[in-house]
Design an enzyme around this catalytic site. Structure first.
Site, PDB file in Angstrom:
ATOM      1  N   GLY A 159       0.816  -1.199   0.000  1.00  0.00           N
ATOM      2  CA  GLY A 159       0.000   0.000   0.000  1.00  0.00           C
ATOM      3  C   GLY A 159       0.855   1.256   0.000  1.00  0.00           C
ATOM      4  CB  CYS A 160       0.083   4.707  -1.068  1.00  0.00           C
ATOM      5  SG  CYS A 160      -1.556   4.903  -0.337  1.00  0.00           S
ATOM      6  CE1 TYR A 161      -1.383   8.240   4.049  1.00  0.00           C
ATOM      7  CE2 TYR A 161      -3.275   6.772   3.975  1.00  0.00           C
ATOM      8  CZ  TYR A 161      -2.753   8.062   3.968  1.00  0.00           C
ATOM      9  OH  TYR A 161      -3.592   9.145   3.889  1.00  0.00           O
ATOM     10  CD  GLU A 322       4.967   6.398  -0.785  1.00  0.00           C
ATOM     11  OE1 GLU A 322       5.965   5.674  -0.683  1.00  0.00           O
ATOM     12  OE2 GLU A 322       3.802   6.008  -0.559  1.00  0.00           O
TER      13      GLU A 322
END
Length: 352
Positions: A159-161, A322
């Site tokens: 996932g992004c987080y 990011e």
């Protein structure tokens, strides 16, 4: 791999009309070693990619029509690999079908990120759709699991987080430099992180000129963050994670804090990060006092990481940034694809 004498890798994107799917289209249409042979969307089936996304006009391959997400039709294109940009709970079924047809699968949903089906149910609110497959999936964080990715058939893209939190923390937890029980992560994400859906809370007038925390105290991504930190620590790790929505299209800025263990030289933090990522092409270390900025990483596969030490409190401060659609989703999945097929990690990504 000598692609001068080899054909490009035939590749499919399942769920190609959302924000992450669009990012995958952009990257794979331009990837020198990829031939995009299928892109699926129930809503856009029959339309050319360039008709739905005019930004791709004149790109080779942009005339490809969207098709329905039918496993037989996808396999019939000759695809060797498929990216799944689908919601959790939906991806597992088509992943199973494509794996049975001999494709390698890179899943960008949460369906295969967790090793424990009970944890999946706790955080996602329903039984796991394919618990028997969890042991076969590789958590696809390229900087940490490159060896496993090379041998995988099913890759669960992080996932992004979690990417923004894990990459700064994992070397420190693994080396025992910080007290993992004191970790607190605060993240801020652009609105695209919520996906391409009709939701009043995501309307421009609701998000613009505003910032708010959400998903507390148990955001779904907390499950994979704690899983990977626990593996690195060799014991169960529980942290506090507070995500925030901010009025930008994309980008994640994360500040993570933790107590430095007694007797540890603060400079060991920078040394651990340097040792861990010396050969990582997409991790840019900003050094002590460096504060990561989303404007420097959006539309790239880079993650920037800075750190400092607060002598007053004894806490380490880790700052990372990011692109949630890039290193947090689409481009990171392409990085794993490159490893999987023996390409250079940077192929198709350095100037993405």
């Amino acid at each position: 791999m000598d692609l001068g004498i080899m054909e490009r890798i035939k590749t499919a994107i399942v769920g190609a009309s959302g924000y992450t799917g669009q990012e995958l289209l952009r990257l794979l249409l331009l990837h020198p070693d990829v031939e995009l042979v299928a892109a699926t969307s129930r809503q856009e089936a029959g339309k050319a990619l360039s008709e739905v996304f005019p930004r791709f006009l004149s790109l080779p391959g942009a005339e490809l029509p969207f098709i329905e997400p039918d496993p037989d039709a996808i396999a019939a294109t000759g695809a060797s690999a498929a990216f799944l940009a689908l919601p959790h709970g939906v991806a597992a079924e088509i992943a199973q079908a494509l794996l049975k047809r001999g494709l390698k699968v890179i899943d960008l949903s949460a369906d295969f990120r967790l090793r424990d089906a009970a944890v999946y149910k706790e955080f996602y609110g329903h039984d796991h759709p394919a618990p028997e497959m969890l042991d076969d999936a590789v958590y696809g964080l390229p900087e940490i699991r490159a060896k496993e990715i090379r041998e995988a058939h099913l890759i669960a893209s992080p996932g992004c987080y979690p990417t923004s939190i894990l990459l700064p923390l994992l070397p420190l937890v693994k080396d025992g430099l910080i007290d993992a029980a004191t970790i607190v992560a605060n993240s801020m994400s652009g609105v695209s992180g919520a996906g391409k859906k009709a939701d009043v809370s995501l309307l421009f007038c609701e998000c613009n000129e505003s910032a708010r925390a959400y998903g507390v105290p148990k955001h779904r991504h907390l499950s994979e963050i704690e899983q990977e930190l626990s593996i690195a620590a060799g014991e169960k790790v529980v942290i506090t994670f507070i995500p925030h929505l901010i009025p930008v299209n994309s980008g994640i800025a994360t500040t993570t804090t933790a107590m430095l263990r007694k007797g540890v030289d603060p400079d060991a933090i920078g040394e651990a990060l340097e040792a861990a990522y010396a050969d990582a092409p997409f991790v840019r270390l900003l050094g002590k006092g460096g504060c990561a900025d989303t404007k420097n990483v959006t539309r790239t596969n880079f993650i920037d990481i800075g750190w400092t030490y607060d002598e007053r409190t004894g806490r380490v401060l880790l700052m990372s940034a990011e692109d949630n659609l890039g290193k947090g989703a689409g481009s990171q999945a392409v990085q794993a694809f490159n490893i999987l097929f023996g390409l250079t990690q940077t192929d198709g990504l350095h100037f993405a």
